[in-house]
Design a protein around this motif. Structure first.
Motif, short mmCIF file in Angstrom:
data_model
loop_
_atom_site.label_atom_id
_atom_site.label_comp_id
_atom_site.label_asym_id
_atom_site.label_seq_id
_atom_site.Cartn_x
_atom_site.Cartn_y
_atom_site.Cartn_z
N SER A 108 0.82 -1.21 0.00
CA SER A 108 0.00 0.00 0.00
C SER A 108 0.86 1.27 0.00
N SER A 109 1.97 1.25 0.72
CA SER A 109 2.83 2.43 0.77
C SER A 109 3.49 2.70 -0.57
N ASP A 110 3.85 1.65 -1.31
CA ASP A 110 4.41 1.84 -2.65
C ASP A 110 3.38 2.48 -3.57
N LEU A 111 2.17 1.96 -3.52
CA LEU A 111 1.13 2.46 -4.40
C LEU A 111 0.82 3.92 -4.09
N ALA A 112 0.74 4.26 -2.82
CA ALA A 112 0.49 5.65 -2.44
C ALA A 112 1.64 6.55 -2.87
N PHE A 113 2.87 6.05 -2.78
CA PHE A 113 4.03 6.83 -3.19
C PHE A 113 3.96 7.19 -4.68
N PHE A 114 3.66 6.20 -5.51
CA PHE A 114 3.62 6.45 -6.94
C PHE A 114 2.40 7.29 -7.33
N LEU A 115 1.30 7.17 -6.61
CA LEU A 115 0.17 8.05 -6.87
C LEU A 115 0.52 9.50 -6.51
N ARG B 136 -4.11 8.00 1.45
CA ARG B 136 -3.42 7.47 2.63
C ARG B 136 -3.18 5.99 2.47
N ALA B 137 -2.04 5.54 2.97
CA ALA B 137 -1.70 4.12 2.93
C ALA B 137 -1.39 3.64 4.33
N GLY B 138 -1.67 2.35 4.58
CA GLY B 138 -1.34 1.77 5.87
C GLY B 138 -2.54 1.14 6.53
N HIS B 139 -2.53 1.12 7.85
CA HIS B 139 -3.60 0.48 8.61
C HIS B 139 -4.66 1.47 9.09
N HIS B 140 -4.44 2.77 8.86
CA HIS B 140 -5.41 3.80 9.22
C HIS B 140 -5.84 3.69 10.68
N PRO C 212 -6.21 -4.22 14.07
CA PRO C 212 -7.00 -5.46 14.20
C PRO C 212 -7.93 -5.69 13.01
N LEU C 213 -8.53 -4.63 12.49
CA LEU C 213 -9.41 -4.78 11.34
C LEU C 213 -8.64 -5.26 10.12
N HIS C 214 -7.48 -4.68 9.87
CA HIS C 214 -6.70 -5.09 8.69
C HIS C 214 -6.22 -6.53 8.82
N ALA D 24 -5.21 -8.08 5.31
CA ALA D 24 -4.47 -7.00 4.66
C ALA D 24 -3.39 -6.49 5.62
N ASP D 25 -2.48 -7.39 5.98
CA ASP D 25 -1.44 -7.02 6.94
C ASP D 25 -0.56 -5.88 6.43
#
Length: 453
Positions: free
Chosen positions: A380-387, A395-399, A403-405, A410-411
């Motif tokens: 997710s962090s890679d995708l957010a970086f390129f966007l 935003r990328a990560g666990h927000h 526990p939900l992720h 979606a670890d």
């Protein structure tokens, strides 16, 4: 505030109608986001050489000029402490500060202005309840009911309370098929031993809405002494928030997610609940009479009882201006417009097929215009970086919902695109086009190594 414009499906643009004369929101009266966004200076800038597409309002919203002007005016003209001085500046500051409380009370339809407690944010508001109410009324053998969807701010304070008191926490699970809260299992967890039920009104990842009415009915029937707290951070900016109609005991929300400043939040509480709570922090403002014998010291009535020390004056004034801004646009209009915009975002992401996986229910069951998703083989962090290189802020990560992720598998986190009243359909299309380009580039790049956190 500058005049705002509303658009209809039958006319290109209609003049701003003052709040007292606004018609009820209908499908014919939508938000003209192209005009509205002109009120937000930050949205006019470039990002990485592109027009900024700001899709991170779930983390913090942008601020309209009226909010910036209100906070600046306080510092430039009215800067003084409140409730303490007899001079002109102090009186103006107090009027602005307490006037903002009146505005917020009206915005959420509180029974009384004295039910509005200023805090530094929703996190502090929830911690305040966990300490000031929880420490006094929760003990070993009692139960707290939460859900697997909660933001850490609505998990950790109750876990700490459990450690202090020995009470038990029970977590309502997700519905595996629908990827939203399992209402039936949530209601089953509520028993005569329940002392607290604390839920997010709208999930900051899945967008689903808590079954508030059903929870209230069950709690009042089987555990009438229990409190119900709603984390309304993701609902207050996007839909009408009527605390009287909700029927809960406490509601917490943050100013910075609803066009207001950072460092300010609100705890709304029923008067009878606030009255039965002891102070959480001690200091100036929250006292009645102080004696050297601390057993004699008395405390102010709510809300002052919970506002020790110099408060966030400019921030409160700014939040009041934000509520006025949202009211002038119309919360019904905002909700209808964002529902339409969120559906466009969701359907656009569906168009990527197997390349991405959207978590959560369909748009019709969401209370906010947000979508969180994963992409196989891309962190997710890679995708957010390129966007971001395309001028798109997500935003990328666990927000703050680890526990939900984990429950979603979606670890590595999700990418979340969260929209607000100032976003446009053109921006949704620009976001989808940027996402398509980024995914295509990553698929073509044989040397790409995903980030491993």
């Amino acid at each position: 505030m500058r005049a705002l414009l509303l658009v209809t499906t039958t006319t290109a643009c209609a003049a701003y109608i003052p709040p007292t004369r606004q018609p009820k929101a209908t499908a014919l009266h939508a938000v003209d986001a192209d005009v509205l966004r002109q009120e937000f200076p930050a949205l006019k800038q470039k990002s990485r050489g592109h027009d900024l597409v700001y899709f991170d309002s779930g983390a913090t919203s942008q601020k309209p000029q009226s909010v910036l002007d209100a906070t600046t005016k306080y510092y430039e003209e009215d800067n003084a402490n409140v409730h303490r001085g007899a001079h002109d500046l102090a009186q103006r500051a107090t009027d602005a500060y307490e006037g903002a409380r009146d505005i917020v009370a009206k915005f959420i339809n509180a029974f009384s202005r004295n039910e509005v407690v200023w805090t530094r944010g929703a996190t502090e508001a929830i911690n305040l309840v966990a300490h000031a109410w929880g420490d006094a009324y929760v003990s070993s053998g009692d139960e707290i009911v939460l859900s697997a969807l909660e933001h850490h701010s609505n998990l950790v304070p109750w876990q700490l309370l459990s450690k202090r008191t020995g009470c038990t926490i029970k977590y309502a699970p997700l519905n595996d098929k629908q990827e939203q809260l399992d209402t039936d299992k949530l209601l089953e967890l509520i028993t005569p031993s329940t002392k607290v039920v604390a839920l997010c009104h709208v999930s900051n990842v899945l967008g689903c809405v808590a079954p508030v009415q059903q929870v209230v009915e069950k709690v009042r029937k089987v555990a009438p002494e229990a409190i119900i707290l709603l984390d309304a951070c993701q609902s207050a900016p996007h839909k009408p928030l009527d605390v009287q109609a909700l029927g809960v005991d406490f509601v917490a929300f943050s100013g910075h997610k609803m066009c207001g400043p950072t460092g300010i939040g609100v705890l709304w509480g029923l008067s009878k609940r606030l009255e039965e709570m002891r102070p959480w922090q001690g200091g100036g403002e929250m006292i009645g009479d102080v004696f050297l014998d601390d057993g004699v010291t008395t405390y102010a009535a709510p809300p002052a009882r919970f506002e020790a020390g110099t408060p966030p004056i400019a921030e409160a004034v700014g939040l009041g201006a934000a509520c006025e801004f949202l009211t002038e646009v119309g919360m019904d209009r905002i909700a209808a417009y964002e529902q339409q915009l969120g559906a466009k975002l969701y359907e656009g992401l569906i168009g990527f097929g197997d390349r991405i996986r959207i978590v959560g229910p369909p748009p019709s069951e969401r209370g906010a215009a947000l979508c969180a998703f994963t992409c196989d083989g891309v962190h997710s962090s890679d995708l957010a970086f390129f966007l971001d290189q395309e001028g798109v802020a997500v935003r990328a990560g666990h927000h703050c919902t680890q526990p939900l992720h984990k429950r979603l598998g979606a670890d590595g986190g999700t990418v979340r695109a969260s929209l607000a009243l100032y976003n446009t359909e053109a921006e949704v299309e620009a976001f989808l086009a940027a996402l398509d380009r980024v995914l295509a580039d990553l698929e073509d790049d044989s040397d790409f190594v995903p980030l491993d956190l």
